[in-house]
Design a protein around this motif. Sequence first.
Motif, short mmCIF file in Angstrom:
data_model
loop_
_atom_site.label_atom_id
_atom_site.label_comp_id
_atom_site.label_asym_id
_atom_site.label_seq_id
_atom_site.Cartn_x
_atom_site.Cartn_y
_atom_site.Cartn_z
N ASN A 147 -22.81 -7.98 4.11
CA ASN A 147 -21.56 -8.70 3.86
C ASN A 147 -20.42 -7.71 3.58
O ASN A 147 -19.67 -7.84 2.62
CB ASN A 147 -21.69 -9.68 2.69
CG ASN A 147 -20.75 -10.87 2.84
OD1 ASN A 147 -20.24 -11.15 3.93
ND2 ASN A 147 -20.51 -11.57 1.75
N THR A 148 -20.32 -6.73 4.48
CA THR A 148 -19.27 -5.73 4.42
C THR A 148 -18.33 -5.93 5.60
O THR A 148 -18.78 -6.10 6.75
CB THR A 148 -19.85 -4.30 4.48
OG1 THR A 148 -20.73 -4.11 3.37
CG2 THR A 148 -18.75 -3.25 4.42
N TYR A 149 -17.03 -5.91 5.32
CA TYR A 149 -16.01 -6.11 6.34
C TYR A 149 -15.26 -4.79 6.54
O TYR A 149 -15.07 -4.03 5.59
CB TYR A 149 -15.03 -7.20 5.90
CG TYR A 149 -15.68 -8.55 5.70
CD1 TYR A 149 -15.55 -9.56 6.65
CD2 TYR A 149 -16.42 -8.81 4.55
CE1 TYR A 149 -16.15 -10.79 6.46
CE2 TYR A 149 -17.03 -10.05 4.36
CZ TYR A 149 -16.89 -11.03 5.32
OH TYR A 149 -17.49 -12.25 5.13
N TYR A 150 -14.82 -4.56 7.78
CA TYR A 150 -14.15 -3.31 8.12
C TYR A 150 -12.78 -3.61 8.72
O TYR A 150 -12.64 -4.52 9.55
CB TYR A 150 -14.99 -2.52 9.12
CG TYR A 150 -16.35 -2.13 8.60
CD1 TYR A 150 -16.53 -0.93 7.89
CD2 TYR A 150 -17.45 -2.95 8.79
CE1 TYR A 150 -17.77 -0.58 7.40
CE2 TYR A 150 -18.70 -2.60 8.30
CZ TYR A 150 -18.86 -1.41 7.61
OH TYR A 150 -20.09 -1.07 7.12
N TYR A 151 -11.81 -2.81 8.32
CA TYR A 151 -10.46 -3.00 8.83
C TYR A 151 -9.76 -1.65 8.88
O TYR A 151 -9.73 -0.92 7.88
CB TYR A 151 -9.67 -3.95 7.93
CG TYR A 151 -8.30 -4.33 8.47
CD1 TYR A 151 -8.17 -5.33 9.42
CD2 TYR A 151 -7.15 -3.68 8.03
CE1 TYR A 151 -6.92 -5.69 9.91
CE2 TYR A 151 -5.90 -4.03 8.52
CZ TYR A 151 -5.79 -5.04 9.46
OH TYR A 151 -4.56 -5.38 9.94
N ALA A 152 -9.22 -1.31 10.05
CA ALA A 152 -8.50 -0.05 10.20
C ALA A 152 -7.30 -0.25 11.12
O ALA A 152 -7.39 -0.98 12.11
CB ALA A 152 -9.41 1.03 10.77
N VAL A 153 -6.19 0.38 10.78
CA VAL A 153 -5.01 0.43 11.63
C VAL A 153 -4.46 1.85 11.58
O VAL A 153 -4.86 2.66 10.75
CB VAL A 153 -3.91 -0.58 11.17
CG1 VAL A 153 -4.39 -2.01 11.32
CG2 VAL A 153 -3.47 -0.29 9.75
N LYS A 154 -3.53 2.13 12.49
CA LYS A 154 -2.97 3.47 12.56
C LYS A 154 -1.70 3.61 11.74
O LYS A 154 -1.49 4.62 11.07
CB LYS A 154 -2.68 3.82 14.02
CG LYS A 154 -2.17 5.25 14.22
CD LYS A 154 -2.04 5.59 15.70
CE LYS A 154 -1.61 7.04 15.88
NZ LYS A 154 -1.53 7.40 17.32
N ASP A 155 -0.84 2.61 11.80
CA ASP A 155 0.49 2.69 11.18
C ASP A 155 0.54 1.79 9.96
O ASP A 155 0.36 0.58 10.05
CB ASP A 155 1.55 2.25 12.21
CG ASP A 155 2.96 2.59 11.75
OD1 ASP A 155 3.17 2.79 10.55
OD2 ASP A 155 3.86 2.64 12.62
N LEU A 156 0.78 2.38 8.80
CA LEU A 156 0.82 1.63 7.55
C LEU A 156 2.24 1.42 7.03
O LEU A 156 2.42 1.05 5.87
CB LEU A 156 -0.01 2.35 6.48
CG LEU A 156 -1.52 2.26 6.65
CD1 LEU A 156 -2.24 3.15 5.66
CD2 LEU A 156 -1.99 0.83 6.50
N THR A 157 3.24 1.63 7.87
CA THR A 157 4.60 1.34 7.45
C THR A 157 4.74 -0.17 7.25
O THR A 157 4.09 -0.96 7.94
CB THR A 157 5.64 1.81 8.47
OG1 THR A 157 5.36 1.19 9.74
CG2 THR A 157 5.59 3.32 8.63
N PRO A 158 5.57 -0.62 6.30
CA PRO A 158 5.66 -2.06 6.02
C PRO A 158 6.00 -2.90 7.25
O PRO A 158 5.39 -3.95 7.47
CB PRO A 158 6.78 -2.12 4.96
CG PRO A 158 6.75 -0.79 4.30
CD PRO A 158 6.38 0.18 5.37
N GLU A 159 6.97 -2.46 8.05
CA GLU A 159 7.38 -3.25 9.20
C GLU A 159 6.25 -3.39 10.22
O GLU A 159 6.04 -4.45 10.79
CB GLU A 159 8.61 -2.63 9.87
CG GLU A 159 9.91 -2.85 9.11
CD GLU A 159 9.95 -2.06 7.80
OE1 GLU A 159 10.60 -2.53 6.86
OE2 GLU A 159 9.31 -0.99 7.73
#
Length: 371
Positions: A147-159
Motif C-alpha cells: 500500500n505504497t504510492y509513488y509520485y514524481a514530477v520534474k518541475d516543482l514551481t507553483p505555476e
Amino acid sequence: MRIDKPSGQCLSLIYRYLNARASRGNDPAFVSYLRIGTQTLRLVSYAADYAWHVHNQLEYVLLDEPSDYDATFVIWQEEDFAALVKDLYLVDKTSELYRRYRIDQVRGAHADFSYFSIFDEDIIHGKPLLEIHAPGNQLVGWNPRTNTYYYAVKDLTPEELIKRGHLFVQLFARFLKGPQSNLAHGAVVGLNDTGVLLCGMGYRGKSTFSVSALLDGFDYVSDDYLLLEQKDGILRASPIYSIITLSPQIWQQLSARLDAAFVSNNARKDKYVFNIGRYHNRFVSEYPVRLCMHLNICNCDAPSIESGYKAKGLDELVYSSVMQTGETQDISTIYKLASFVNGLPFYRINLSRDLAANIQCLRKFLEHYNQ
C-alpha cells in the motif's frame, strides 16, 4: 510500452528500483502525516521543495506523527523520465519486456522510452498500477502489496504544479476508494449539521458560492474536491485541501473580505489559487450531507431555490468526479457515487449576480429546512 499482468518477481524488482530511485541513497527531506476522514497517510518526500506545496495545499489535514498509518506516499523530483523508463526495461532480465528490448537492439530498432505502464485487471480495473509519461514529466504508481504510492514530477514551481491540478488528487482518489467511500468533485457547505452538496461541472460557480458561504459564517468542507463516506446510513463529507480557486473577477469582488494567501495564478491565467488556512476554524470533517443542490447561473433579478432537478445534479456530480480522477470506465465507482446521493433530496438554486443575495437565499432556506 505497456505490461499486462507482470510476474510477482517483475513487480518486486520494479518497486524496489522505484524506492532506490526516489531516495538515491539519501534520507527523506521531510516526512509528514495526513488525516483524511478515517484514513491516515504517511508522506515521505525526497524533495525539500515539496514541503511548501504540502503545507499550502494540505495544511488542514496535516497532523503530528501518529501511532499508525494506513498507507505511504513516496514523492520525489525526477530529472530524466526517459532514463527512468529505460532503467525499468532492464530491471528484470527474465521478463518479456527485457527480451523484446534486446531483440530490438539486435535489429537496430530504437526502443520508445516516452511511455511506460503496468496494468493488472485482477488488482484494479481500468487504471494502471504504474504509469510514466516522459514528455509530461510525471510518474504515478501504486504497490498494492505494501500500500505504497509513488509520485514524481520534474518541475516543482507553483505555476507548473498547480497546472497539473490539486496536489496528489489522483493518488488520493485511489487511496480513499473503499466500499463506502470515494473522492468526489463537488463542494459542501452547511448550517446546523445540514450539509449541502453542491453538484456541478467545473466553471459552474461552486467555488464562488462555497467561498462566499464560508465568509458569511457557514460551516465549510470544500469548494472543489472532498471525501464522501457512507456511514451508518448517513452520507458524510470531509475536507482534503486548504486551497480555493477563484476567477480574477470573483477575486476582485471578494478581496476586501477574503483573508487568503496567494499561491498561484494556475498557469492558465483564468483562475487564481489561494490558501485559506486562516479559516480552518470554519472547516468541518465528517459533516452530514442532507441534500444536494445544482447551481444554475441565470443572472436573474433575485435568487431562488426550486425542488427537483435530480437527474441533472446527480449526472453532473458523478460525471465530473470520474472525469477528474480518470475513472470513466469504472462502472462500480460510477454506481457507488450515484448510490451515495440517490436517496437525498435535490434542489436547484438559481443564482443572481449579487453574491450576498445568493448566500442569504441559501441561509433562509436552511434555517427553515428542518422545521
